[in-house]
Enzyme design. Structure first.
Site, PDB file in Angstrom:
ATOM      1  N   CYS A   8      -3.089  -4.955  13.270  1.00 28.06           N
ATOM      2  CA  CYS A   8      -3.788  -4.055  12.351  1.00 28.06           C
ATOM      3  C   CYS A   8      -5.255  -4.444  12.336  1.00 28.06           C
ATOM      4  O   CYS A   8      -5.720  -5.108  13.272  1.00 28.06           O
ATOM      5  CB  CYS A   8      -3.155  -4.082  10.955  1.00 28.06           C
ATOM      6  SG  CYS A   8      -3.201  -5.699  10.146  1.00 28.06           S
ATOM      7  N   ASN A  11      -5.298  -8.208   9.774  1.00 23.73           N
ATOM      8  CA  ASN A  11      -4.185  -9.155   9.930  1.00 23.73           C
ATOM      9  C   ASN A  11      -3.928  -9.918   8.621  1.00 23.73           C
ATOM     10  O   ASN A  11      -3.599 -11.097   8.626  1.00 23.73           O
ATOM     11  CB  ASN A  11      -4.433 -10.127  11.100  1.00 23.73           C
ATOM     12  CG  ASN A  11      -3.219 -10.998  11.468  1.00 23.73           C
ATOM     13  OD1 ASN A  11      -3.372 -12.133  11.868  1.00 23.73           O
ATOM     14  ND2 ASN A  11      -2.023 -10.479  11.319  1.00 23.73           N
ATOM     15  N   CYS A  13      -2.603  -7.609   5.793  1.00 19.70           N
ATOM     16  CA  CYS A  13      -1.703  -6.713   5.038  1.00 19.70           C
ATOM     17  C   CYS A  13      -0.570  -6.184   5.923  1.00 19.70           C
ATOM     18  O   CYS A  13       0.576  -6.637   5.826  1.00 19.70           O
ATOM     19  CB  CYS A  13      -2.476  -5.541   4.432  1.00 19.70           C
ATOM     20  SG  CYS A  13      -3.758  -6.032   3.258  1.00 19.70           S
ATOM     21  N   ARG A  14      -0.879  -5.231   6.783  1.00 19.50           N
ATOM     22  CA  ARG A  14       0.181  -4.533   7.520  1.00 19.50           C
ATOM     23  C   ARG A  14       0.833  -5.367   8.614  1.00 19.50           C
ATOM     24  O   ARG A  14       2.073  -5.491   8.661  1.00 19.50           O
ATOM     25  CB  ARG A  14      -0.371  -3.222   8.119  1.00 19.50           C
ATOM     26  CG  ARG A  14      -0.717  -2.196   7.067  1.00 19.50           C
ATOM     27  CD  ARG A  14      -1.555  -1.087   7.644  1.00 19.50           C
ATOM     28  NE  ARG A  14      -2.889  -1.548   8.015  1.00 19.50           N
ATOM     29  CZ  ARG A  14      -3.802  -0.833   8.647  1.00 19.50           C
ATOM     30  NH1 ARG A  14      -3.506   0.394   9.020  1.00 19.50           N
ATOM     31  NH2 ARG A  14      -4.998  -1.330   8.919  1.00 19.50           N
ATOM     32  N   SER A  15       0.024  -5.934   9.529  1.00 16.62           N
ATOM     33  CA  SER A  15       0.658  -6.662  10.646  1.00 16.62           C
ATOM     34  C   SER A  15       1.368  -7.950  10.214  1.00 16.62           C
ATOM     35  O   SER A  15       2.426  -8.269  10.765  1.00 16.62           O
ATOM     36  CB  SER A  15      -0.326  -6.899  11.802  1.00 16.62           C
ATOM     37  OG  SER A  15      -1.422  -7.681  11.416  1.00 16.62           O
ATOM     38  N   ASP A 124      -3.429   2.037   5.921  1.00 21.84           N
ATOM     39  CA  ASP A 124      -4.135   0.853   5.406  1.00 21.84           C
ATOM     40  C   ASP A 124      -4.042   0.833   3.867  1.00 21.84           C
ATOM     41  O   ASP A 124      -4.537   1.744   3.201  1.00 21.84           O
ATOM     42  CB  ASP A 124      -5.602   0.959   5.850  1.00 21.84           C
ATOM     43  CG  ASP A 124      -6.428  -0.247   5.448  1.00 21.84           C
ATOM     44  OD1 ASP A 124      -5.949  -1.070   4.639  1.00 21.84           O
ATOM     45  OD2 ASP A 124      -7.560  -0.355   5.948  1.00 21.84           O
TER      46      ASP A 124
END
Ligand code: 4NP
Length: 163
Positions: A8, A11, A13-15, A124
């Site tokens: 993301c 690195n 939050c999402r990934s 995001d």
């Protein structure tokens, strides 16, 4: 060994959520010796940092631990070493495509392309409220199940649950 890298922007939050959740799903399937999971960001803004506290809390609420993950930027070695480089959204995919050597470009995909969902991006959540983090967790769980199914079929990983 199949190597999967989730990517993301930050690195944090999402990934990392995908990293922690998918590592858990892989372990539950008994495939930790077959599939290695990692994550990175296209920016280096949070290098060395823990995942965002809101992502850590959301993950913990669902039984996942993200505390072993530290933020890092995607490196040129990733394009060589990883087998699947899975972007959370089109913007990050585009930025990866700009820097990935042509011979490795086939490794770049959208993470949710493996899932049969009405959305193809993990949005995001950074500047939004808690519902964004909940959505990330839900999409990542669904995407992870679909990705694991794909890897098991493609690489013929059979694990017996009976012994
Ligand atoms: P991520 O979210 O890409 O899912 O880790 C973000 C984290 C940090 C920022 C943006 C998005 N930031 O602007 O610092």
């Amino acid at each position: 060994m199949t190597k999967v890298l989730f990517v993301c922007l930050g690195n944090i939050c999402r990934s990392p959520t995908a990293h922690g959740v998918f590592a858990y799903q892989v372990a539950e399937a008994g495939l930790s010796d077959c599939i290695r999971v990692d994550s990175a960001g296209t920016s280096g803004w949070h290098d060395g940092g823990l995942p965002d506290s809101r992502s850590m809390q959301q993950a913990a609420d669902h039984g996942y631990d993200l505390s072993f993950i530290r933020s890092r930027k995607v490196t040129s070695a990733d394009f060589v070493e990883q087998d699947y480089i899975l972007a959370m959204d089109r913007e990050n995919l585009k930025n990866l495509q700009k820097i990935c050597p042509q011979e490795h470009a086939y490794k770049l995909k959208l993470f949710l392309d493996f899932a049969d969902l009405p959305v193809s991006e993990v949005p995001d959540p950074y500047y939004g409220g808690n519902e964004g983090f909940e959505r990330v967790l839900n999409l990542v769980e669904l995407g992870g199940v679909a990705l694991l199914d794909h890897l098991q079929k493609t690489h013929k990983y059979f694990v017996s649950n009976f012994y």
